[in-house]
Design a protein around this motif. Structure first.
Motif, short mmCIF file in Angstrom:
data_model
loop_
_atom_site.label_atom_id
_atom_site.label_comp_id
_atom_site.label_asym_id
_atom_site.label_seq_id
_atom_site.Cartn_x
_atom_site.Cartn_y
_atom_site.Cartn_z
N PHE A 19 0.82 -1.22 0.00
CA PHE A 19 0.00 0.00 0.00
C PHE A 19 0.85 1.26 0.00
N ASP A 20 2.10 1.16 0.47
CA ASP A 20 3.00 2.31 0.45
C ASP A 20 3.47 2.66 -0.96
N PHE A 21 3.26 1.75 -1.89
CA PHE A 21 3.78 1.97 -3.25
C PHE A 21 2.66 1.99 -4.28
N LEU A 22 1.45 2.09 -3.79
CA LEU A 22 0.27 2.17 -4.65
C LEU A 22 -0.50 3.43 -4.30
N LYS A 23 -1.25 3.95 -5.23
CA LYS A 23 -2.19 5.01 -4.90
C LYS A 23 -3.48 4.73 -5.65
N ARG A 24 -4.55 5.37 -5.18
CA ARG A 24 -5.88 5.12 -5.72
C ARG A 24 -6.35 6.30 -6.57
N THR A 25 -6.97 6.01 -7.69
CA THR A 25 -7.70 7.03 -8.44
C THR A 25 -9.15 6.58 -8.46
#
Lengths: 435, 435
Positions: free
Chosen positions: B384-390
């Motif tokens: 989750f530290d290396f992903l982001k949500r759109t």
């Protein structure tokens, strides 16, 4: 408003300047905020009451710091029924989208015989800061509180400054609908300090979210580490990718909806159609003649607005990704296909009938979104802001025999002998027993 | 080492003091770090080379800032095969657990006819800081780089200071195994600044992770906002809940495994068995006579260690939750049932055969975990530290007719007229057309 064109030689320099202009906002309130936090930590409620008298011209006691349930009921009852219905529709939709986000725990035994787990649990208590005066938006209350409630947070404590004692019925109604558990009529850095460190009246929380002025933002920065905070929001932004088959006035209104937030807000139109671009610019000028917030929106459009002419939609997608905007509207045929090519954006609004304002209120996804190009690495508010993970490892003798020796080797290589011995001594005990 | 007992009247005060002692670490390097970052932004590679000459006694050029692939190969080849095997086993297990964490996208059309989406995408580029000298741990390279690789990050740029030019074969081997894409032999605040703002040789990244000294931590704080950072780690901690049916020496080694990290580290034993507590304390003293890192571990145990005697395991669970420790060992019968009652902990190690050191190397879950009671609101490193949500909202005319009017009502109530008009003008157009 700046005009850029990818066909011009100066484009890269102009575009780089546009990106650089959205840098961090410097504040010079570090020291006053440090003093306020120290006072709240030292004198608790007394300091909170003093600051509220001074900054909000409001005389409180420990008994009236918290807004009583009956007061909330009485204020909420003043909201017209059609507005309450609108708030409830928004709340239902926001709650439903955030419920769909709730993640799954992990718990499995792998081929080495270790049982691995990852468990999501809600925070015990969160603080929600709500600005007072003109910026007190009921929609922000819904967007900040509902994800916490969906995540399962037990205490949702709200602070809202009430200058001269004036309450905002719509904000209190939104708080009630969103499951806020307690509301305090205090604001500023002093409210953030009280939420972070606790006072006799306000028990401390674990994380503080919600927008605020420069003092509030600096206070959140300073209490970060002792509690969690959300990201510090910069000015709002929209990038609109539109072809010539749009109604210019609608696109102008979408640009102005962003510009009216704040003189520092940024609205950018990207289009392959030069004639359409001209029509939109003319429509913006026309709407500014009658728009109630024309002073703010006009300043924003003049100083930060931009129209970028591209040769094709491939260029538009590349630039949208480089801008990594908080909001991206896609007003195109095949808007879904274009949206699928966007890697960096806070939220995308797809189709000619989907203005960004839908997402501000009643879409369902959160309207608290990463600004200033931080969508490259950050995300909008969600249930994940109110959950944390605990991992677990369980093993008996067999699992330890399988993975332990590698652990001993690595611990010794790192010079951490007690680490190595804590594993090796157990392996030795197992060897003795199996002899 | 402090001795506390829940049966004593002074307990609450003693326990509160134990909690308060784990507060934030103040640093006084703000100004020097600000200067270093400004220099790197102004002079790029040249400044980076100057600082490296001064701090690391290492003369570099723009060509040698980056460690060449052949150099990495040559160094990694020096690692003994059994250690390489241990690294590979660890990497496989870490990768597998982090792959299991990967979240699902959302994409659905709701009953109002709006299509809502939430898409996870990887960051484009991350920077991994690895401390030099004694604290250069290959396990940390695996734990920081592998979640980024699993998340799908394209560029993983590592910076590691190499004082006097000395390379660490095991660290380079770990980097190679974890899919690090580039390695620069620079460290300190100057490396963080280079990763955040980029130089001619080092392209900028979107997020910086990894442990470091006070300068590195302060530099991460200062570049935060321009890029993402991980949390600033405090001293390491373990809480061990153990009954009298454990081998005292094993528990003593587990306590010392934490204590040997750092003089500020904290190891706490919670037990209902007073006689067992005494045996563990004696065993710690015995092990300290021969432990290689006895100076550090002894200081940590003396200054920050604690033994808490409880009346029953219910009390133990309550205290473990209040301590919200980075690591929690559960050395009990029915350890799984006890672990299920823990709401606040970075990671839990379940069972008498599962020392915490297993999780440092070969368990699979991440060993980068929240310290200083931040497990109340924070989590360990993960994909989750290396992903982001759109998020996305798509709607045609029907969906807008369903939710639009509520949006108009709320926007008008908030005094944001262009917001209201951007929806209302579309609704008016739809009405005209349907007449």
């Amino acid at each position: 408003m700046k005009r850029l064109s990818t066909a011009e030689a100066a484009f890269e320099a102009d575009f780089a300047a546009l990106l650089a202009a959205r840098g961090g906002i410097e504040t010079s309130v570090t020291e006053p905020v440090r003093a306020i936090i120290a006072e709240i930590r030292a004198r608790g409620d007394t300091a909170l009451i003093d600051y509220t008298a001074r900054f909000d011209r409001l005389a409180l006691t420990a008994e009236t710091l918290r807004i009583a349930p009956e007061e909330i009921e009485a204020e909420a009852a003043k909201v017209p029924p059609e507005l309450l219905d609108a708030l409830r529709l928004a709340a239902t939709r926001i709650e439903s989208f955030h419920r769909a986000q709730m993640p799954q725990d992990l718990h499995y035994t792998d081929d080495a015989g270790l049982t691995l787990g990852l468990r999501w649990t809600a925070l015990d208590a969160v603080g929600l800061y709500v600005p007072g005066g003109k910026a007190a938006y009921p929609s922000s209350v819904l967007m900040n509180a509902l994800p916490a409630r969906v995540a399962g947070v037990g205490r949702i404590a709200m602070c809202v400054p009430c200058p001269d004692g004036v309450l905002n019925p719509l904000v209190l109604a939104a708080a009630k609908i969103s499951g806020v558990t307690e509301i305090y009529r205090v604001g500023g850095a002093q409210a953030v300090a009280a939420l972070a460190y606790g006072t006799t009246t306000i028990p401390p929380v674990d994380r503080i979210v919600g927008p605020g002025n420069a003092y509030v933002a600096e206070a959140k920065r300073q209490v970060f580490g002792h509690v969690g905070i959300d990201s510090i929001a910069g000015p709002s932004e929209v990038v609109i990718v539109a072809d010539g088959r749009n109604e210019p006035r609608l696109v102008a209104l979408d640009l102005l909806a962003q510009a009216e937030h704040d003189e520092l807000a940024q609205a950018v139109l990207i289009t392959p159609d030069a004639s359409f671009a001209g029509q939109v610019v003319a429509a913006v000028a026309r709407e500014l003649e009658t728009l109630p917030r024309a002073a703010i929106a006009g300043r924003s459009w003049a100083d930060h607005g931009a129209v970028i002419l591209v040769r094709d939609l491939d260029e538009a997608a590349t630039l949208a990704n480089r801008l990594a905007s908080e909001h991206l509207e896609v007003l195109l045929d095949n808007a879904e296909a274009f949206a699928a090519r966007i890697r960096h954006a806070g939220a995308i609004f797809i189709g000619r009938w989907c203005p960004e304002a839908v997402g501000d209120y009643v879409g369902g996804p959160n309207h608290v979104l990463p600004t200033s190009r931080t969508a490259r690495f950050a995300s909008g508010l969600s249930v994940f802001d109110f959950l944390k993970r605990t991992t677990s490892i369980a093993t008996g003798p067999d699992g330890l025999r399988r993975v332990g020796p590698a652990g001993v080797a690595l611990a010794e290589a790192e010079g951490l002998n007690a680490h190595a011995m804590s594993i090796a001594a157990r392996l030795a005990l197992l060897n003795e027993r199996s002899v």
